[in-house]
Design a protein around this motif. Structure first.
Motif, PDB file in Angstrom:
ATOM      1  N   LYS A  85       0.868  -1.174   0.000  1.00 22.47           N
ATOM      2  CA  LYS A  85       0.000   0.000   0.000  1.00 22.47           C
ATOM      3  C   LYS A  85       0.911   1.232   0.000  1.00 22.47           C
ATOM      4  N   LYS A  86       1.303   1.630  -1.192  1.00 32.70           N
ATOM      5  CA  LYS A  86       2.265   2.714  -1.389  1.00 32.70           C
ATOM      6  C   LYS A  86       1.677   4.054  -0.961  1.00 32.70           C
ATOM      7  N   VAL A  87       2.530   4.859  -0.292  1.00 30.03           N
ATOM      8  CA  VAL A  87       2.141   6.228   0.053  1.00 30.03           C
ATOM      9  C   VAL A  87       3.064   7.256  -0.582  1.00 30.03           C
ATOM     10  N   PHE A  88       4.228   6.815  -1.091  1.00 30.67           N
ATOM     11  CA  PHE A  88       5.160   7.737  -1.731  1.00 30.67           C
ATOM     12  C   PHE A  88       6.133   6.945  -2.588  1.00 30.67           C
ATOM     13  N   GLU A  89       6.486   7.538  -3.733  1.00 29.62           N
ATOM     14  CA  GLU A  89       7.543   6.956  -4.546  1.00 29.62           C
ATOM     15  C   GLU A  89       8.147   8.037  -5.428  1.00 29.62           C
ATOM     16  N   ASN A  90       9.462   8.017  -5.511  1.00 32.86           N
ATOM     17  CA  ASN A  90      10.169   8.793  -6.518  1.00 32.86           C
ATOM     18  C   ASN A  90      11.305   7.917  -7.033  1.00 32.86           C
ATOM     19  N   GLU A  91      12.258   8.471  -7.740  1.00 35.84           N
ATOM     20  CA  GLU A  91      13.297   7.640  -8.341  1.00 35.84           C
ATOM     21  C   GLU A  91      14.273   7.049  -7.328  1.00 35.84           C
ATOM     22  N   ARG A  92      14.297   7.560  -6.088  1.00 38.90           N
ATOM     23  CA  ARG A  92      15.239   7.083  -5.071  1.00 38.90           C
ATOM     24  C   ARG A  92      14.602   6.441  -3.843  1.00 38.90           C
ATOM     25  N   ILE A 146       9.818   3.633   5.146  1.00 42.61           N
ATOM     26  CA  ILE A 146      10.444   4.475   4.129  1.00 42.61           C
ATOM     27  C   ILE A 146      11.780   3.830   3.772  1.00 42.61           C
ATOM     28  N   VAL A 147      11.919   3.470   2.494  1.00 44.18           N
ATOM     29  CA  VAL A 147      13.023   2.621   2.061  1.00 44.18           C
ATOM     30  C   VAL A 147      13.746   3.255   0.871  1.00 44.18           C
ATOM     31  N   PRO A 148      15.082   3.320   0.921  1.00 42.37           N
ATOM     32  CA  PRO A 148      15.769   3.742  -0.295  1.00 42.37           C
ATOM     33  C   PRO A 148      15.679   2.629  -1.336  1.00 42.37           C
ATOM     34  N   LYS A 149      15.540   2.991  -2.594  1.00 41.55           N
ATOM     35  CA  LYS A 149      15.491   1.969  -3.637  1.00 41.55           C
ATOM     36  C   LYS A 149      16.845   1.292  -3.806  1.00 41.55           C
ATOM     37  N   LYS A 150      17.905   2.021  -3.543  1.00 37.94           N
ATOM     38  CA  LYS A 150      19.235   1.413  -3.578  1.00 37.94           C
ATOM     39  C   LYS A 150      19.325   0.424  -2.418  1.00 37.94           C
TER      40      LYS A 150
END
Length: 120
Positions: free
Chosen positions: A17-24, A41-45
């Motif tokens: 259940k996503k609340v935020f996403e950007n490229e990082r 809250i998780v870094p994509k890296k």
């Protein structure tokens, strides 16, 4: 780094259940919340833990904290107060080897236990 539940959530092979996403950064509701509002809250890296942050990661760590403040406002907990938690290593309660931060609020928070990285 080995694939983790968080990398699978980020890539979309495990629903969230996503609340935020950007490229990082990717942020989503915890499925076993420890408070009325509990977002990860998780870094994509795929950084294994706080101990593994390099100089090249400092900008995304700052951005994660900015996102935490933004989400606290959007989720209605900024004025009443909230907590941002990171567990580092096994003795610190980290169970998923992918850096992540817990945003908790929505109630008076006492001494919380059971905040681990195993919740998606």
């Amino acid at each position: 780094m080995a694939e983790t539940i968080f990398s699978k959530i980020i890539e979309g092979s495990i629903p969230s259940k996503k609340v935020f996403e950007n490229e990082r950064i990717y942020a989503f509701h915890d499925i076993q919340p420890a408070a009325p509002v509990h977002v990860l809250i998780v870094p994509k890296k795929p950084i294994p833990s706080l101990n593994d942050i390099g100089d090249e990661d400092l900008a995304v760590i700052g951005e994660i904290h900015r996102v935490a403040v933004q989400l606290a406002g959007e989720l209605g907990i900024a004025d009443s107060g909230y907590r941002v938690i990171n567990n580092c290593g096994a003795d610190g309660g980290q169970t998923v080897p992918h850096l992540h931060f817990h945003l908790l609020g929505g109630a008076k928070l006492g001494a919380l236990t059971g905040i681990s990285g195993s919740h998606a």
